[in-house]
Structure formats: C-alpha cells, structure tokens
Design an enzyme around this catalytic site. Structure first.
Site, PDB file in Angstrom:
ATOM      1  N   GLY A 120       5.491  17.120   1.451  1.00  0.00           N
ATOM      2  CA  GLY A 120       5.747  15.986   2.353  1.00  0.00           C
ATOM      3  C   GLY A 120       7.003  15.221   1.970  1.00  0.00           C
ATOM      4  CG  ASN A 151       3.012  14.595   8.581  1.00  0.00           C
ATOM      5  OD1 ASN A 151       3.687  14.911   9.564  1.00  0.00           O
ATOM      6  ND2 ASN A 151       3.132  13.418   7.991  1.00  0.00           N
ATOM      7  NE  ARG A 166       4.535  -1.260  14.861  1.00  0.00           N
ATOM      8  CZ  ARG A 166       5.150  -0.468  13.982  1.00  0.00           C
ATOM      9  NH1 ARG A 166       5.489   0.768  14.296  1.00  0.00           N
ATOM     10  NH2 ARG A 166       5.468  -0.930  12.777  1.00  0.00           N
ATOM     11  CG  ASN A 214      -3.174  20.459   4.982  1.00  0.00           C
ATOM     12  OD1 ASN A 214      -2.082  19.862   5.014  1.00  0.00           O
ATOM     13  ND2 ASN A 214      -4.280  19.947   5.463  1.00  0.00           N
ATOM     14  CG  ASN A 245       6.926   4.834   9.741  1.00  0.00           C
ATOM     15  OD1 ASN A 245       6.523   5.841   9.198  1.00  0.00           O
ATOM     16  ND2 ASN A 245       6.143   3.777   9.938  1.00  0.00           N
ATOM     17  CE  LYS A 269      -2.527   5.758   1.533  1.00  0.00           C
ATOM     18  NZ  LYS A 269      -2.336   7.016   0.776  1.00  0.00           N
ATOM     19  CB  ILE A 285       6.835  10.181  -0.795  1.00  0.00           C
ATOM     20  CG1 ILE A 285       7.264   9.157   0.244  1.00  0.00           C
ATOM     21  CG2 ILE A 285       6.898   9.588  -2.195  1.00  0.00           C
ATOM     22  CD1 ILE A 285       6.284   8.048   0.492  1.00  0.00           C
ATOM     23  CG  ASN A 305       8.314  -0.674   4.827  1.00  0.00           C
ATOM     24  OD1 ASN A 305       7.605  -1.485   4.231  1.00  0.00           O
ATOM     25  ND2 ASN A 305       8.170  -0.419   6.121  1.00  0.00           N
ATOM     26  CE1 TYR A 311      -1.296   3.554   5.533  1.00  0.00           C
ATOM     27  CE2 TYR A 311      -2.053   5.798   5.132  1.00  0.00           C
ATOM     28  CZ  TYR A 311      -1.230   4.725   4.812  1.00  0.00           C
ATOM     29  OH  TYR A 311      -0.353   4.827   3.769  1.00  0.00           O
ATOM     30  CB  SER A 362       0.082   1.868   1.383  1.00  0.00           C
ATOM     31  OG  SER A 362       0.748   1.112   2.373  1.00  0.00           O
ATOM     32  CB  ALA A 363       2.901  -2.739   0.690  1.00  0.00           C
TER      33      ALA A 363
HETATM   34  C1  WQD Z   1       9.103  -1.521  10.056  1.00  0.00           C
HETATM   35  C2  WQD Z   1       9.643  -2.625  10.952  1.00  0.00           C
HETATM   36  C3  WQD Z   1       8.439  -2.899  13.008  1.00  0.00           C
HETATM   37  C4  WQD Z   1       9.600   1.027  14.649  1.00  0.00           C
HETATM   38  C5  WQD Z   1       4.327   1.269   7.905  1.00  0.00           C
HETATM   39  C6  WQD Z   1       2.883   1.350   7.514  1.00  0.00           C
HETATM   40  C7  WQD Z   1       2.770   1.228   6.023  1.00  0.00           C
HETATM   41  C8  WQD Z   1       3.674   2.224   5.327  1.00  0.00           C
HETATM   42  C9  WQD Z   1       5.108   2.067   5.800  1.00  0.00           C
HETATM   43  C10 WQD Z   1       2.367   4.158   4.774  1.00  0.00           C
HETATM   44  C11 WQD Z   1       8.545  -3.473  11.602  1.00  0.00           C
HETATM   45  C12 WQD Z   1       9.865  -2.430  13.263  1.00  0.00           C
HETATM   46  C13 WQD Z   1       9.424  -0.073  13.819  1.00  0.00           C
HETATM   47  C14 WQD Z   1      10.355   0.897  15.843  1.00  0.00           C
HETATM   48  C15 WQD Z   1      10.717  -1.414  15.337  1.00  0.00           C
HETATM   49  N1  WQD Z   1       3.250   3.556   5.583  1.00  0.00           N
HETATM   50  N2  WQD Z   1       9.981  -1.269  14.172  1.00  0.00           N
HETATM   51  N3  WQD Z   1      10.877  -0.322  16.151  1.00  0.00           N
HETATM   52  O1  WQD Z   1       4.938  -0.995   9.918  1.00  0.00           O
HETATM   53  O2  WQD Z   1       6.304  -1.937   7.954  1.00  0.00           O
HETATM   54  O3  WQD Z   1       4.815   0.005   7.581  1.00  0.00           O
HETATM   55  O4  WQD Z   1       5.090   2.250   7.227  1.00  0.00           O
HETATM   56  O5  WQD Z   1       1.929   3.753   3.735  1.00  0.00           O
HETATM   57  O6  WQD Z   1       1.420   1.482   5.681  1.00  0.00           O
HETATM   58  O7  WQD Z   1       2.190   0.271   8.096  1.00  0.00           O
HETATM   59  O8  WQD Z   1       6.885   0.306   8.911  1.00  0.00           O
HETATM   60  O9  WQD Z   1       8.823   1.456   9.886  1.00  0.00           O
HETATM   61  O10 WQD Z   1       6.711   1.208  11.292  1.00  0.00           O
HETATM   62  O11 WQD Z   1       8.133  -0.794  10.824  1.00  0.00           O
HETATM   63  O12 WQD Z   1      11.218  -2.514  15.651  1.00  0.00           O
HETATM   64  O13 WQD Z   1      10.549   1.875  16.642  1.00  0.00           O
HETATM   65  O14 WQD Z   1      10.375  -2.027  12.023  1.00  0.00           O
HETATM   66  O15 WQD Z   1       8.028  -3.873  13.953  1.00  0.00           O
HETATM   67  O16 WQD Z   1       9.020  -4.812  11.684  1.00  0.00           O
HETATM   68  P1  WQD Z   1       5.719  -0.768   8.659  1.00  0.00           P
HETATM   69  P2  WQD Z   1       7.642   0.631  10.272  1.00  0.00           P
END
Ligand code: WQD
Length: 337
Positions: free
Chosen positions: A11, A36, A293, A33, A200, A154, A13, A180, A150, A125-126
């Site tokens: 994957g 992803n 969102r 597996n 993301n 964690k 990371i 992130n 999800y 995860s945070a």
């Molecule tokens: C980052 C910022 C969105 C997409 C997630 C999971 C977390 C971890 C990291 C696994 C936010 C904004 C996003 C887009 C946007 N994953 N955004 N347009 O939500 O901080 O964390 O990924 O462990 O558990 O929750 O990351 O990249 O989705 O969003 O404006 O098309 O970008 O609103 O402010 P997030 P993200």
C-alpha cells in the site's frame, strides 16, 4: 538486524516503509491481498532499494495463512498496515469495516501469540482524537470517540492492543497515530495510487494537475481558519516511513504500549496545499468552493513532542517538498502504478 512482517506492505504508506526498512538493513516479508494496492508496488520497492524480499499474497482474516507465514519465517516484529481505510465507505459498509479491520487484527494477534512474536507497530490515525479534543492533539488526550466506523476500528484496535499488553506484559506495542500523509518517494517510482475517485485532498489535486479531474472541489471556506478552508497536519510519506523505522527499533528494545503522534506539528489549509502544488507543477489549478463535507472539522494538527522525546524522530520535509515529490510521481505515473 531484524525480520519484519509488513501486513499491507504493498500500500501507499506500507510500500514507502518497506523502502526505509530495507535501506536500514532489515529483512522484510510483505503480506498483502492487493485489495487496495497493486503488485507493481513490490517491483518499485525492489527497484528503489536494490534488494529482494519475500512476499505472501494473503488476507489478514485467513488465520491458517498467517500461521503458515510464522511457521516458515522467524519473525521478530510486525508492522500492521493492512486494513480498509476509506472514511466515507465505512459509513456505508460498517459491517465489512468492523469485520475486516478488527477480526483481521485479532487473527494477526492470535498468529503472533502462537509463535511467540509479541512486538507490533500498529497503523493508527489522528482520527481517534475525535471532534471534542482541542488542537494540537496530545497522546494523553481521551480517544474513545470517532465520527465514523473506520475511525472506530482504530479506536477499538488501540484498546484491544492495550488489553493484550495488560494480559501479557511480554508484549511491546507502538500505536502510531498518523496525521495526513501525502507526497511520494523522491525517485518518482512510488506514490499514492488510489482506486477510483480520490477521497483525499492530495491525490485529487494530483489528478487535477495531470488533467484527469477538471477542478478541485474545496469542501467549505467558512471554517474558523485563516482562509476559511480546513487546516490539517500534512506529513511527508517518507517522514512517516522513517517514523515506522524508529518505532520498529523501539519495540525491538522495549516492552509496554506507547501511542505516538506522527505529524509535523504545523497546520496547512486546503488552499495552502493547492497553491504549494501550483508552485511545484508550474501551472494554475482550477478549484470551486463547494458545501462542507459531513464529518469534517476545521482544525487537526499534532503535538509532535513525544515522537521526538521517545524516538528522536521529527519531520524533515515541509509542504513544498511534499508537493514537489507528489508532482514528480504523478507526472511520471499519470495513471498510477
Ligand atoms: C483534508 C482537507 C477536506 C478532499 C482523512 C481521514 C483520516 C486519515 C487522513 C486515514 C479537509 C479537504 C478534501 C477534496 C477538499 N486517513 N478536501 N476537497 O479528512 O483530514 O483525513 O485522511 O487514517 O482518518 O479522515 O483528509 O484529505 O480527505 O481532507 O476540500 O476533494 O481537504 O475538507 O479539510 P482528512 P482529506
């Protein structure tokens, strides 16, 4: 040096961590597996590291397959990445997420215990900090709520591992709480390669930059932040990989359970990242302000003190290098691996 089992090692990371482990002289066995990830990631790890390693295609739910890996290899420690990780998908498919992530981890723990392997680094995860804690997040804060299944997997797996240690003090466990992760290996050979439409921010921006997506939708600009868009602690995936190397060395030399943040301690807004990526790719990237969102929070960033004190680790790269390296990868791999 040690032999490390890396579940989910193909994957995003996981693959970057495998490069770090091989570079440090560890032996690795990748268990994946490909739910992803792609086999090509393994070839890229070999190309970057110049080293070969064992690979087993398998599912963490398959206890017999896990037992076989431990029967056939003397494993000193495990880094456990394998798991489903799409926040939105987890809301639609909670049963699959709880089964895969939690039952899968229980199978891994059973196989480890049966083979007297009691050292594990867990990919947490945070998100375990939930929405009620103040930023910057500190490891001692309460972490019993989340906003999605999800995130709850964690929270629950951290609790399971804490209870495993309470029952048997011979275990050595580090729970790495990622903020992130973004960016790519500097060679351009490895990077984030999501299936379908990226959930993301960073992979979405990458796809806008290579013309696969028309524009970036910015999910809200009315948050209580400097420019109104969400602020996150973006960390270079190679800094994260190096953090895993430190954590493995730590579990090999200690016993107990430690939760550790892996973040830079700095926040960047959505527009900060977009503009940094424009600078890296040399072109203007179109975006549109969209509604917020569901589940998003305004601020999320780490207090990174403990990683520095416990491991001597700190992030080396800033947002500009994350974008330069992320641009190099997507420019060389516009359709992923
Ligand atoms: C980052 C910022 C969105 C997409 C997630 C999971 C977390 C971890 C990291 C696994 C936010 C904004 C996003 C887009 C946007 N994953 N955004 N347009 O939500 O901080 O964390 O990924 O462990 O558990 O929750 O990351 O990249 O989705 O969003 O404006 O098309 O970008 O609103 O402010 P997030 P993200």
């Amino acid at each position: 040096m040690a032999t490390i089992l890396v579940t989910g090692g193909a994957g995003f990371i996981g693959s970057h961590t495998c490069v770090e482990l091989l570079g440090a002289g560890h032996e690795i066995i990748v268990y994946d597996n490909f739910s992803n990830s792609k086999p090509e990631a393994l070839e890229r790890i070999k190309k970057i590291s110049g080293k070969d390693f064992r690979f087993v295609e398998g599912d963490i739910l398959d206890l017999d397959a896990l037992d076989k890996v431990f029967d056939e290899n003397k494993i000193d420690a495990v880094i456990h990445f394998a798991g489903l990780k799409a926040v939105g998908e987890s809301v639609q498919k909670p049963v699959e997420y709880y089964h895969n992530n939690i039952t899968g981890t229980l199978m891994l723990i059973k196989a480890m215990r049966a083979h007297d392997c009691k050292r594990i680094v867990f990919s947490s995860s945070a998100t375990v900090y939930g929405v009620d804690n103040p930023v910057p997040y500190v490891e001692t804060m309460p972490t019993h709520t989340s906003t999605n299944p999800y995130g709850y997997t964690k929270v629950m797996i951290e609790q399971i591992l804490q209870d495993v240690y309470t029952a048997d003090k011979d275990w050595s466990i580090v729970l790495l709480r990622y903020f992130n992760p973004i960016g790519a290996h500097k060679s351009g050979l490895l990077g984030e390669d999501p299936n379908g439409i990226p959930n993301n921010l960073f992979p979405y921006i990458q796809q806008v930059a290579v013309g696969k997506r028309e524009f970036l939708g910015v999910f809200g600009n009315d948050y209580d932040t400097p420019d109104g868009t969400g602020v996150r602690d973006y960390i270079h995936v190679m800094d994260l990989a190096n953090g895993h190397l430190c954590a493995v060395d730590y579990v090999l030399a200690h016993k107990g359970v430690e939760a550790v943040n892996l973040g830079t301690g700095k926040g960047s807004s959505v527009l900060d990242v977009l503009h940094a990526f424009e600078k890296a790719c040399g072109k203007e990237l179109p975006y549109k302000i969209m509604p917020r969102r569901a589940g998003d929070i305004a601020w999320c960033y780490a207090d990174a003190t403990k990683a520095k004190e416990l491991f001597g680790w700190e992030a080396r790269y800033g947002i500009d290098e994350m974008c330069e390296d992320g641009w190099r990868f997507i420019e060389q791999n516009p359709n992923g691996l």
